[in-house]
Design an enzyme around this catalytic site. Sequence first.
Site, short mmCIF file in Angstrom:
data_model
loop_
_atom_site.label_atom_id
_atom_site.label_comp_id
_atom_site.label_asym_id
_atom_site.label_seq_id
_atom_site.Cartn_x
_atom_site.Cartn_y
_atom_site.Cartn_z
N ASP A 163 37.21 -3.19 -55.65
CA ASP A 163 37.56 -4.32 -56.38
C ASP A 163 37.91 -3.79 -57.80
O ASP A 163 37.52 -2.78 -58.21
CB ASP A 163 36.42 -5.30 -56.28
CG ASP A 163 36.53 -6.44 -57.26
OD1 ASP A 163 37.60 -6.99 -57.42
OD2 ASP A 163 35.69 -6.50 -58.24
N VAL B 42 43.27 -22.32 -64.15
CA VAL B 42 42.52 -23.53 -64.14
C VAL B 42 43.54 -24.53 -64.80
O VAL B 42 44.45 -24.37 -65.36
CB VAL B 42 41.36 -23.47 -65.36
CG1 VAL B 42 40.33 -22.76 -64.68
CG2 VAL B 42 41.77 -23.20 -66.48
N GLY C 227 44.11 -35.58 -74.17
CA GLY C 227 45.37 -36.15 -73.81
C GLY C 227 46.57 -35.28 -73.25
O GLY C 227 47.53 -35.71 -72.62
P1 ADP Z 1 39.81 -10.03 -59.37
O1 ADP Z 1 40.31 -9.65 -57.92
O2 ADP Z 1 40.50 -8.95 -60.39
O3 ADP Z 1 38.55 -10.06 -59.60
P2 ADP Z 1 40.47 -12.83 -59.49
O4 ADP Z 1 40.81 -13.21 -58.10
O5 ADP Z 1 39.30 -13.69 -59.99
O6 ADP Z 1 40.56 -11.49 -59.93
O7 ADP Z 1 41.64 -13.62 -60.31
C1 ADP Z 1 42.84 -13.15 -59.91
C2 ADP Z 1 43.88 -13.82 -61.19
O8 ADP Z 1 43.94 -15.19 -61.39
C3 ADP Z 1 43.57 -13.13 -62.80
O9 ADP Z 1 44.06 -12.01 -63.02
C4 ADP Z 1 44.18 -14.35 -63.51
O10 ADP Z 1 45.58 -14.18 -63.43
C5 ADP Z 1 44.09 -15.59 -62.35
N1 ADP Z 1 42.78 -16.49 -63.02
C6 ADP Z 1 41.70 -16.54 -62.22
N2 ADP Z 1 40.91 -17.43 -62.75
C7 ADP Z 1 41.57 -17.86 -63.88
C8 ADP Z 1 40.98 -18.39 -64.99
N3 ADP Z 1 39.95 -19.08 -65.27
N4 ADP Z 1 41.81 -18.39 -66.05
C9 ADP Z 1 43.00 -17.71 -66.03
N5 ADP Z 1 43.53 -17.10 -65.06
C10 ADP Z 1 42.63 -17.19 -64.21
MG MG Z 2 35.58 -8.82 -59.14
#
Ligand code: ADP
Ligand code: MG
Length: 373
Positions: free
Chosen positions: A56, A125, A131
Site C-alpha cells: 500500500d 468529500v 451555503g
Molecule cells: P491510498 O490508497 O493511497 O491509501 P485512498 O484510497 O484513501 O488512498 O484515497 C485515494 C484518493 O482519493 C486520494 O489520493 C485522494 O485523491 C482521494 N481522496 C480520498 N479521500 C479524500 C478526502 N477526504 N479529501 C480529498 N481527497 C480524498
Molecule cells: Mg493506506
Amino acid sequence: MTALISVLVVACPCALGLATPTAITVGIGRGAELGILIKSGEALEASEKLDAVAFDKTGTLTVGRPEVTDMAAFGMGEAEALRLAASAQIPSEHPLAEALVRKARQMGLDLAQAEGFEARPGKGVLAVVEGHRVVAGNRMLFADEGIAASPEMLEKASFYESQGRTAVLLALDGRGCAAFSISDQVKSMAQEAVLQLQRMNLSVVMITGDNARSAEAIAGLLGIKRVLSEVLPEDKSGEIKRMQEGGSSVAFVGDGINDAPALAQADVGIAIGSGTDVAIETGDIVLMKDDLLDAVAAIQLSRKVISRIKQNIFWAFAYNALLVPVAAGALYPAFGITFRPELAGLAMAASSVTVVSLSLLLKKYVPPAIKDR
Ligand code: ADP
Ligand code: MG
C-alpha cells in the site's frame, strides 16, 4: 531377537516427529524477539513460497502524515479557498483531510461548520459550507459530480502530481476553483526494503488509490516498477486476487486504512504495527516497529525456518536409513557386525538431539536485512 529389538528401537521415528514443530516454534519465538509477530505456522510456510510483495502506498511506503505544501486558487483568494476546503473536511478522518485542516489552523483561518457532509472513499468529500456546495477530492469525484475544471487548474494539479504529491481539487457551487498540493514523505527505509526484496527475486508492486502520476513519481523514487494506481479501496483486494489468479503467491503490506480486505486476501498479510487495530487483527504477520526492513526480515526468517525443517528431516531420515539395515543384520554375514539394542537407543537419542539442536540454533538467526541494526 536382538536384531528384532534393535530394528524396532532404531526405526523409532521420533526425530521425524520433532523436525517440523521444533523449528516452527523456535522460528516464531525468534520472530517475536525481533519484533515480528508471526501468527501461525501456515503464515511462515506461505511466506517462504512468495513470489510477489504488494505495498500500500499511503501510511505504508510513506509516513502517512501528509502536509499541504502548495496551493493555487482561480478567481478567489488562496486563503479563502483553503478555509472552505478545510471546513468541508473537518468531519473526514482521511489523512489528506487532516492535512488541509491542520494547514488552515496553522494559518489562523476561521473554519466554518460543514453541513450535509458525505465522504466518497477513494475520491473525496462533499459538504455544504456557509451555503456553498463544496466538493473536495480528485478528478474521479469531479467527473462523478459533472464538474469541469479549467485547463489552468488541471495543469496545476498535474504539475503537483508529477512531483509525487497528491492534488486535491476544490469546487464551489459546481465550479472548479482551487488545487492543493499535499505531500507525504517516503519512509526512510522504504527504498532499501524494496531493493532487498527485488534482490531476493520477489517482484514488488505498489497499490494505491492515489493518482497515477504521483504514484509513478513515488514508485520511481523507490525503484518500484509495477504500479496499480487509482484503485478504489474496495478494489484493492480484487487486485491481489487477480495477481493470485495469474499464478503468483502474493504478500500484501498495509496499515489497514482501507486495505484490511487486501490484507485478508493476500497469501500473507503483513500489517504495520503502527497501523490500525483492524490491520493488526487481519494480518498474518504483524510488524511491531514501523520499519519496512522488518517485512524483508520476516520473509528471510521464514525461508530460514523452512530450510531448517528440510535439514531436520534429512537428519531424521539419515540415521534411520543408515542404521535400520545395520540393526537388521545387513553387515553380519560379511563383517560379523551386529547392532546392540542399547546402541540403537543411543543412535535414536542422537538423532533427536541433532534435530532439536538444529532447531534451537534458529534462536541465533539474524535476518540479513536487519543485520546492521
Ligand atoms: P491510498 O490508497 O493511497 O491509501 P485512498 O484510497 O484513501 O488512498 O484515497 C485515494 C484518493 O482519493 C486520494 O489520493 C485522494 O485523491 C482521494 N481522496 C480520498 N479521500 C479524500 C478526502 N477526504 N479529501 C480529498 N481527497 C480524498
Ligand atoms: Mg493506506
